[in-house]
Design a protein around this motif. Structure first.
Motif, PDB file in Angstrom:
ATOM      1  N   TYR A  51     -66.376 -42.505  30.813  1.00  0.00           N
ATOM      2  CA  TYR A  51     -67.608 -41.755  30.563  1.00  0.00           C
ATOM      3  C   TYR A  51     -68.175 -41.108  31.828  1.00  0.00           C
ATOM      4  N   TRP A  54     -67.567 -37.480  31.991  1.00  0.00           N
ATOM      5  CA  TRP A  54     -68.168 -36.604  30.981  1.00  0.00           C
ATOM      6  C   TRP A  54     -69.283 -35.735  31.574  1.00  0.00           C
ATOM      7  N   TYR A  71     -75.249 -45.220  32.980  1.00  0.00           N
ATOM      8  CA  TYR A  71     -73.938 -45.792  32.672  1.00  0.00           C
ATOM      9  C   TYR A  71     -74.010 -47.308  32.593  1.00  0.00           C
ATOM     10  N   THR A  75     -67.457 -48.452  31.832  1.00  0.00           N
ATOM     11  CA  THR A  75     -67.526 -47.041  31.444  1.00  0.00           C
ATOM     12  C   THR A  75     -66.225 -46.502  30.874  1.00  0.00           C
ATOM     13  N   TYR A  82     -72.385 -45.347  27.444  1.00  0.00           N
ATOM     14  CA  TYR A  82     -73.338 -44.675  28.330  1.00  0.00           C
ATOM     15  C   TYR A  82     -74.423 -44.052  27.457  1.00  0.00           C
ATOM     16  N   GLN A 105     -65.216 -43.392  18.931  1.00  0.00           N
ATOM     17  CA  GLN A 105     -66.517 -43.655  19.533  1.00  0.00           C
ATOM     18  C   GLN A 105     -67.623 -43.562  18.499  1.00  0.00           C
TER      19      GLN A 105
END
Length: 351
Positions: A51, A54, A71, A75, A82, A105
């Protein structure tokens, strides 16, 4: 008064009718987009799986510069999460991971009309050009959202496709930059210890060496495994003769072994021995396409430091990493050894 009652009942009928109409409309959605990225699946997968990356490729920060990210301790991988605060706050948690294949997710969004929960999914498929990555989201619009989209003219599906495309393009750009990273370091004078090795030899045009290297090395590796030989180091290439006039190279692909091996007559793989040799060692971290630059820097170092190349010995390079185990070319490590005639005190290294 009768007119007011009439208008009230009329409005009530419109509201009830609209609720029935929008309530019967299918609110489920499953929106996905794909892009082929010129990189191995593991490289693309890692860019999505963590993450923390991202924030770099995600399209939302361009739309909302005020957004801030928080976070969790974990992660990447299953259980990672997150959250973010901005015009529209939310959080995401990874619920399933099949390395280099799939990611699932749970997405939670805090909208002005309340909380929304959707499922996000990723797939990574190896194709000839690299990796086909698919990014999708599925869920169901509540009644209030269906009414809003209908009355406002907001095209939710088009907006999602645009966001996906922007994000996938950004991932492709970041991955392309990642795999181009490389570094070259001239480590200096080194004593290479030598020893026995199994090898096979061929000739190739200088620009076709990499193409012929893999099948040649696989042949030696297969021989070593079939005969249960004990490897004593990393695979390497010896450049026996370089003919610049004809643009050809005679080279050997070798694997160090712990002891001398007597091979049957006619065997394409034979046993050789390398005497200890004083060299200039150059370390390349990155794609093999940068080997020429690494050799150039090594020769410059030799000239600048008053060393002399030993033309009676052969240059060779050792492959510390296996591309099949380390897919990202930026992480490939190659050690280059150029034999020299020198009285300098070297650092000893074994084969």
């Amino acid at each position: 008064m009768k007119i007011l009652k009439y208008l009230f009942f009329l409005l009530l009928i419109v509201i009830i009718g609209s609720a029935i109409y929008f309530g019967t409309q299918d609110g489920t959605f499953n929106i996905q987009d794909s892009e082929v990225i010129a990189a191995p699946p593991e490289v693309v997968f890692n860019k999505v799986n963590d993450y923390k990356s991202w924030e770099e490729w995600g399209p939302w920060k361009k739309e909302d510069p005020t957004i801030t990210f928080t976070y969790a301790e974990k992660t990447s991988g299953e259980g990672a999460s997150y959250s973010w605060e901005g015009d529209m706050s939310g959080s995401m948690t990874t619920t399933k991971v099949i390395p280099n294949k799939e990611i699932a997710q749970d997405l939670t969004l805090q909208t002005p009309a309340g909380e929304r929960k959707n499922k996000v999914y990723w797939t990574f498929e190896e194709v000839e050009e690299g990796t086909k990555v698919t990014w999708g989201m599925k869920g169901e619009h509540p009644l209030i959202d269906k009414v809003y989209y209908a009355l406002s003219g907001f095209d939710f599906e088009t907006a999602m496709h645009e966001m996906n495309k922007t994000g996938l393009d950004a991932i492709a750009k970041e991955v392309a930059e990642d795999i181009k990273q490389y570094s070259i370091n001239v480590d200096g004078v080194t004593q290479y210890g030598g020893g026995y090795y199994m090898y096979t030899t061929t000739v190739a045009k200088q620009d076709a060496v990499n193409e012929k290297m893999t099948p040649l090395m696989n042949e030696v590796l297969k021989f070593v495994k079939q005969h249960n030989l004990n490897m004593a180091g990393n695979p390497f290439t010896i450049y026996n003769e370089i003919d610049n006039a004809n643009n050809t190279v005679i080279f050997s692909a070798g694997i160090p072994v712990k002891e001398q091996v007597i091979t049957p007559e006619g065997s394409p793989v034979v046993c050789g021995f390398m005497d200890p040799v004083t060299t200039i060692k150059i370390s390349l971290k990155g794609n093999y396409e940068h080997l020429s630059e690494a050799y150039l820097k090594g020769r410059q170092y030799i000239t600048e430091n008053g060393h002399e190349i030993d033309t009676t010995r052969k240059m060779f390079e050792v492959y510390v990493t296996d591309p099949e185990e380390v897919p990202n070319p930026a992480n490939w490590v190659t050690e280059i050894y150029i034999p020299i005639i020198s009285s300098a005190q070297p650092i000893e290294l074994g084969l």
